[in-house]
Design an enzyme around this catalytic site. Structure first.
Site: not given
Length: 436
Positions: A45, A224
């Site tokens: 991320s 994610d």
């Protein structure tokens, strides 16, 4: 010979902390020089954005400036308009309590714009295409370290499992795929890895993957990497290294794990009915304290909110603890796993039993409350300024300072890790002979 791993947590705009830490340790060097000092770099991320900047050979000061530039942040966190929220998929976001706030499609466009501005590799003849359009397996040669392993973590939306975007086409952890290596560009990898669901982005990230040396190109969808439990990717990095490095003793692993802040209000709902008079007293004295969370009521909305944001944290740093246990089962605190992550939490006064503002924020207590409540998608200048201020209270060589996150324990007895940034930095420098 030491095998060095750089592990970068997720955390949106808070990843600027990682760039600030790296600059403090290594100086204002270019990304390729820094990456060549490691054998593996793994990120998720927000950390994958830092990694991409390093792959783009940007100066660490340039990386910091990208995170601190509001216009660039808004290109990545592009807010949904009213009509987009009105769609059936996103209608919950009209409540301002629950639902996505940003466009996944425009995020990829924003990433391309940001990285194109800083792309000097083509001009220097080190690359033939933009870094975001460069397949992962081509990156080590461009960086100048062919055996460097680069890994970005994602979560396959339909297969519902972790996906690891690797530069290593021959990784032993991938042998169960019958020798097939599906290539993905760095841009699509970080787009996938930085696509937090539910309260952040409106749809899975679309990415193109293709079989290296074969006739199979297709589109895939990802959330994610935090959804797969790898917001802190250190554990995945250790397993990847162990399966690909036969003969390297575990004692030779040197790991620098950089977080994006941890903490929040003191959580004390369970203190209320404790049979320990001291613990029960802490509850009574802090039940109305704005620095503590004492409410034990639950609701459907709060349950969803907690679940949607829990994937972005790593309390109490279980990933680093498990990784440490693998490297040093004796838990002797001698293994070189250096966790650097600022703790943003109130401090319990042992005499009054009241939670107080940390000494580092004694002159600006209101800012501490604000930064404690700040979400990972900090976009506005005043929000990121709070993170920048936090760095100045953490990346220091003297007291008072914000504490560093221990891997286990709190420093009052047996513990793993280092209680301050300066101690953690000193350990890394001594282990790796890096000159500040």
């Amino acid at each position: 010979m030491a095998y060095k791993i750089l592990s970068l947590d997720g955390g949106g705009s808070w990843a600027v902390i990682q760039a600030r830490v790296l600059k403090d340790i290594y100086g204002d060097i270019h990304g390729h020089e820094l990456l060549r000092s490691f054998d593996m770099a793994i990120a998720n991320s927000g950390g994958s954005l830092v990694l991409a900047c390093l792959c783009n050979n940007m100066l660490l000061s340039e990386i910091i400036s990208v995170f601190e530039d509001e216009s660039k942040r808004k290109q990545v966190f592009s807010k949904l308009n009213f009509w987009e929220k009105l769609s059936l998929r996103n209608i919950a976001s009209l409540t301002s309590v629950l639902g996505p706030k940003y466009s996944a499609k425009r995020k990829m466009e924003g990433l391309r714009t940001v990285f194109t501005k800083y792309d000097s590799l083509i001009k220097e003849g080190k690359a033939t295409k933009s870094i975001v359009d460069t397949p992962m397996h081509e990156l080590p040669a461009i960086i100048g370290k062919p055996d460097l392993q680069i890994i970005v973590v994602g979560f396959d939306y339909f297969k519902q499992r972790a996906s690891f975007f690797r530069s290593n086409t021959k990784s032993h952890t991938d042998v169960f795929n019958n020798g097939k290596y599906y290539q993905i560009t760095l841009g699509h990898a970080i787009h996938s890895s930085s696509n937090a669901p539910v309260n952040y982005f409106d749809s899975p990230a679309e990415a193109n993957v293709s079989l290296l040396g074969g006739n199979d190109s297709r589109k895939a969808w990802y959330w994610d990497g935090a959804v797969s439990g790898f917001n802190n990717p250190i554990l995945a990095g250790v397993i990847e290294a162990m399966t690909n490095n036969n003969g390297i003793p575990l004692s030779d692993y040197n790991i620098l794990s950089l977080g994006t802040g941890t903490g929040g209000r003191a959580v004390i709902p369970d203190y209320q009915n404790s049979t320990d008079p001291r613990i029960a007293s802490i509850y009574q004295k802090n039940k109305d304290n704005k620095l503590a969370m004492a409410n034990s009521r639950t609701s459907f909305i709060s349950d969803i909110q907690k679940m949607s944001t829990s994937i972005l944290g790593d309390p109490p740093d279980s990933a680093t603890f498990i990784a440490y246990s693998i490297i040093d089962p004796s838990l002797s605190n001698k293994a070189c796993i250096v966790r650097i992550n600022p703790c943003i939490k109130p401090v319990l006064n042992p005499d009054s039993l009241i939670f107080e503002i940390p000494k580092a924020y004694a002159n600006n207590p209101d800012d501490f409350v604000k930064v404690m409540d700040l979400d990972m998608d900090a976009v506005a200048n005043d929000e990121v300024s709070l993170i920048t201020q936090l760095c100045s209270k953490f990346i220091v060589s003297s007291d008072p300072c914000l504490p560093n996150q221990f891997i286990r324990g709190d420093g009052s007895g047996i513990h793993l890790g280092y209680g301050t940034y300066r101690e953690a930095k000193a350990r890394w420098l001594s282990a790796t002979a890096v000159q500040p």
